[in-house]
Design an enzyme around this catalytic site. Structure first.
Site, mmCIF file in Angstrom:
data_model
loop_
_atom_site.group_PDB
_atom_site.id
_atom_site.type_symbol
_atom_site.label_atom_id
_atom_site.label_comp_id
_atom_site.label_asym_id
_atom_site.label_seq_id
_atom_site.Cartn_x
_atom_site.Cartn_y
_atom_site.Cartn_z
ATOM 1 N N ASP A 125 0.869 -1.173 0.000
ATOM 2 C CA ASP A 125 0.000 0.000 0.000
ATOM 3 C C ASP A 125 0.905 1.223 0.000
ATOM 4 O OD1 ASP A 125 -2.903 1.027 0.555
ATOM 5 O OD2 ASP A 125 -1.578 2.169 1.906
ATOM 6 N N ASP A 168 -4.319 2.602 -4.451
ATOM 7 C CA ASP A 168 -2.864 2.565 -4.298
ATOM 8 C C ASP A 168 -2.408 1.251 -3.674
ATOM 9 O OD1 ASP A 168 -3.893 2.961 -1.787
ATOM 10 O OD2 ASP A 168 -2.447 4.507 -1.199
#
Length: 170
Positions: A125, A168
């Site tokens: 992440d 993301d």
């Protein structure tokens, strides 16, 4: 017997005319058969030959009609394969998308259970990615995601693959 033979010759001549219009090869085959049918063969032989030639001419005509359909089917199959590949690809990063990730994860887990082998999963992440979008704009965020996708793709082993699970998350 004479009427039946005449009727068969007429039918055969009609089929030959269609073959001539469709193909020179079929016309040659049928033309040769007409001369044999008109020859001195017994009626049973002439009937069998007429039916065989009619079937052959019909096969040629049907084969010519089927060929474009087969090409069309192949073209559709190729387009389907391209669309399927595109549906599993994240266009921004060039990595597999969430759907591709789920399908591959299911396959890997199933294989690991079947063969009692380990499977590894690495989730990444990007921290503070929202700040990039907020301060520099979404275009800069897209460039960051694309650059990370290229980095990830060049860093994983050959048998492994990177996926953008969403946002993301990789």
């Amino acid at each position: 017997e004479h009427e039946l033979a005449t009727s068969l010759r007429t039918s055969l001549r009609l089929r030959i005319a269609a073959a001539v219009a469709a193909s020179a090869t079929a016309a040659l085959v049928a033309d040769r058969a007409v001369s044999l049918v008109a020859g001195g063969f017994p009626l049973a032989a002439r009937l069998a030959l007429a039916l065989a030639v009619a079937g052959c001419v019909g096969f040629v005509l049907v084969g010519r009609a089927v060929a474009p359909l087969a090409r069309s089917r192949e073209d559709l199959h190729e387009r389907y394969q391209v669309a399927l590949a595109d549906s599993l690809l994240d266009p921004l990063t060039g990595l597999g998308n969430h759907r591709a990730f789920q399908e591959e994860l299911d396959r890997q887990v199933e294989q690991a259970l079947r063969y009692e082998t380990p499977v590894s999963l690495v989730m990444i992440d990007l921290d503070e990615f929202k700040a990039v979008n907020d301060t520099s704009g979404h275009a800069a965020g897209d460039r960051t995601l694309a650059a990370f996708g290229r980095l990830l793709n060049s860093s994983v082993r050959q048998p492994d693959r990177g996926y953008r699970a969403g946002g993301d998350e990789f």
